[in-house]
Design a protein around this motif. Structure first.
Motif, PDB file in Angstrom:
ATOM      1  N   UNK A 115       0.801  -1.224   0.000  1.00  0.00           N
ATOM      2  CA  UNK A 115       0.000   0.000   0.000  1.00  0.00           C
ATOM      3  C   UNK A 115       0.832   1.272   0.000  1.00  0.00           C
ATOM      4  N   UNK A 116       2.121   1.177   0.287  1.00  0.00           N
ATOM      5  CA  UNK A 116       2.974   2.366   0.339  1.00  0.00           C
ATOM      6  C   UNK A 116       3.262   2.891  -1.058  1.00  0.00           C
ATOM      7  N   UNK A 117       3.656   4.158  -1.134  1.00  0.00           N
ATOM      8  CA  UNK A 117       4.148   4.768  -2.369  1.00  0.00           C
ATOM      9  C   UNK A 117       5.433   5.505  -2.022  1.00  0.00           C
ATOM     10  N   UNK A 118       6.031   6.168  -2.980  1.00  0.00           N
ATOM     11  CA  UNK A 118       7.215   6.970  -2.695  1.00  0.00           C
ATOM     12  C   UNK A 118       6.876   8.278  -2.005  1.00  0.00           C
ATOM     13  N   UNK A 119       5.601   8.667  -2.011  1.00  0.00           N
ATOM     14  CA  UNK A 119       5.166   9.911  -1.375  1.00  0.00           C
ATOM     15  C   UNK A 119       4.667   9.629   0.039  1.00  0.00           C
ATOM     16  N   UNK A 120       5.163  10.405   0.989  1.00  0.00           N
ATOM     17  CA  UNK A 120       4.867  10.140   2.398  1.00  0.00           C
ATOM     18  C   UNK A 120       3.382  10.223   2.713  1.00  0.00           C
ATOM     19  N   UNK A 121       2.643  11.078   2.026  1.00  0.00           N
ATOM     20  CA  UNK A 121       1.237  11.301   2.353  1.00  0.00           C
ATOM     21  C   UNK A 121       0.270  10.494   1.490  1.00  0.00           C
ATOM     22  N   UNK A 122       0.790   9.663   0.606  1.00  0.00           N
ATOM     23  CA  UNK A 122      -0.072   8.965  -0.354  1.00  0.00           C
ATOM     24  C   UNK A 122       0.020   7.464  -0.136  1.00  0.00           C
ATOM     25  N   UNK A 123      -1.128   6.802  -0.134  1.00  0.00           N
ATOM     26  CA  UNK A 123      -1.222   5.354   0.009  1.00  0.00           C
ATOM     27  C   UNK A 123      -2.019   4.773  -1.160  1.00  0.00           C
ATOM     28  N   UNK A 124      -1.767   3.510  -1.463  1.00  0.00           N
ATOM     29  CA  UNK A 124      -2.565   2.813  -2.465  1.00  0.00           C
ATOM     30  C   UNK A 124      -3.759   2.140  -1.803  1.00  0.00           C
ATOM     31  N   UNK A 125      -4.884   2.134  -2.505  1.00  0.00           N
ATOM     32  CA  UNK A 125      -5.986   1.262  -2.111  1.00  0.00           C
ATOM     33  C   UNK A 125      -5.543  -0.161  -2.414  1.00  0.00           C
ATOM     34  N   UNK A 126      -5.680  -1.102  -1.469  1.00  0.00           N
ATOM     35  CA  UNK A 126      -5.194  -2.472  -1.711  1.00  0.00           C
ATOM     36  C   UNK A 126      -5.906  -3.131  -2.886  1.00  0.00           C
TER      37      UNK A 126
END
Length: 286
Positions: free
Chosen positions: A177-188
Motif C-alpha cells: 500500500x505504500x508509495x514513494x510519497x509520504x502522504x499517499x497510500x494505495x488502495x489495496x
C-alpha cells in the motif's frame, strides 16, 4: 483518470486547485455540501472515452465514478464488456454493498459515495489492474488514479516515504500500500477504503480473497482450475478490435501475452527483446 476530494479539500480554494490539475475534465460527480466530489479527465483514446464513467442517484444523493471496465456479470448473465458499467455498478453497490462486486469480473477502480450514510468508498478490482490511491491532509482527503496528481495539487505535505523508498531500492518497485510519497497510500488490490465526509479513514478491508471454496469437492485440481480461470479472463479482455500493448519484460507479463495470443481474434503480433523461443514462452503460461 479520476481525481477527487473529501472534507476541507472540497472548499472553494481547494476546488480551484483540483480543477487546475484536471483542466479539461469531461465529467464531475458529487456536491461540496455533501463533503465529497470527483472529476474525470478523458484518456484521449476514442475507444475508452466514449464509455460511461459516471452514475448518479438523485433520490439518495449517491454517485459513482469509474475508471476501467466490467467484462462479466454473473447476476444478469452478461458476457462481454458492459456498455454502461457505472449504471450497472451503482445500484448493485447500493443494494449489496461491496460484496456485490463478487458477481462481476472486471478491471476497475471506483469511488462510490453512499449518500444515505455519507460514506465514500474507494475500491479496486481483485488484482489491482486499475490504479487508485489516496492522500490524507488536514481536515480532508484526496483520491485519484495517479499519486502525482494528488501531490501536484499542493494540498498534501511533500516528502519521501522511507518505507516506500527502501522497498524501491530493494525490489525496484514499491509493493503493498505504500508509495514513494509520504502522504499517499494505495488502495489495496481487491480492497476498499471507507472515509467519512471529513476525510477520516474509517476502515480498510478486502472484498476479495483468492480462495477456492470447492477445493475439497474432488473436482479439478487447484493449479488446473487457476489456469482455466486465467484463460477465460484473458479471453474476455481480448475481445473486440481495441489495440493493446504490453511494455514490460517480466515473466508474468509474457505469460499473459502468451495466453492472449491464443485467445485473441484477430491474432496478436508480439515483439520480445529477450527473443524467447516459442516453446519456452508458452511454458511460462502456467
Amino acid at each position: 483518470m479520476l481525481l477527487g476530494a473529501t472534507g476541507s479539500f472540497t472548499e472553494p480554494r481547494a476546488r480551484e486547485r483540483l480543477a487546475s490539475r484536471f483542466a479539461g475534465a469531461s465529467a464531475r460527480a458529487g456536491d461540496p455540501e455533501h463533503g465529497a466530489l470527483a472529476l474525470l479527465r478523458p484518456w484521449g483514446v476514442a475507444g475508452l472515452d466514449v464509455e460511461e464513467r459516471v452514475a448518479v442517484d438523485p433520490a439518495s444523493g449517491s454517485w459513482l465514478v469509474l475508471s476501467g471496465h466490467v467484462f462479466r456479470d454473473l447476476a444478469s448473465g452478461l458476457e462481454g464488456r458492459a456498455p454502461r458499467a457505472a449504471s450497472l455498478l451503482l445500484p448493485r453497490l447500493a443494494a449489496k454493498g461491496v460484496a456485490g462486486l463478487g458477481e462481476l469480473d472486471g478491471s476497475f477502480a471506483l469511488a462510490w459515495f453512499d449518500g444515505r450514510r455519507r460514506r465514500l468508498h474507494l475500491v479496486r478490482d481483485r488484482f489491482g489492474e486499475e490504479p487508485l490511491c489516496y492522500g490524507l491532509g488536514r481536515g480532508g482527503a484526496l483520491f485519484g488514479s495517479r499519486s502525482l496528481d494528488l501531490v501536484a495539487t499542493g494540498l498534501l505535505a511533500e516528502g519521501l516515504c522511507p518505507h516506500g523508498l527502501a522497498s524501491f531500492l530493494t525490489f525496484g518497485f514499491v509493493p503493498g500500500e505504500a508509495t514513494l510519497d509520504a502522504q499517499v497510500r494505495r488502495v489495496p488490490s481487491g480492497g476498499v477504503v471507507v472515509l467519512d465526509g471529513a476525510g477520516n479513514v474509517l476502515s480498510i478491508d478486502r472484498w476479495y480473497r483468492p480462495v477456492f471454496e470447492d477445493r475439497a469437492s474432488g473436482g479439478e485440481d487447484g493449479p488446473g482450475r487457476l489456469r482455466t480461470l486465467l484463460e477465460e479472463a484473458v479471453a474476455r479482455r481480448a475481445e473486440g478490435p481495441r489495440p493493446a500493448a504490453l511494455l514490460e519484460d517480466e515473466p508474468a507479463v509474457r505469460a499473459v501475452a502468451s495466453l492472449a495470443r491464443r485467445c485473441a481474434t484477430p491474432s496478436l503480433a508480439g515483439f520480445d527483446a529477450a527473443a524467447l523461443p516459442a516453446a519456452e514462452e508458452d511454458a511460462l503460461a502456467l
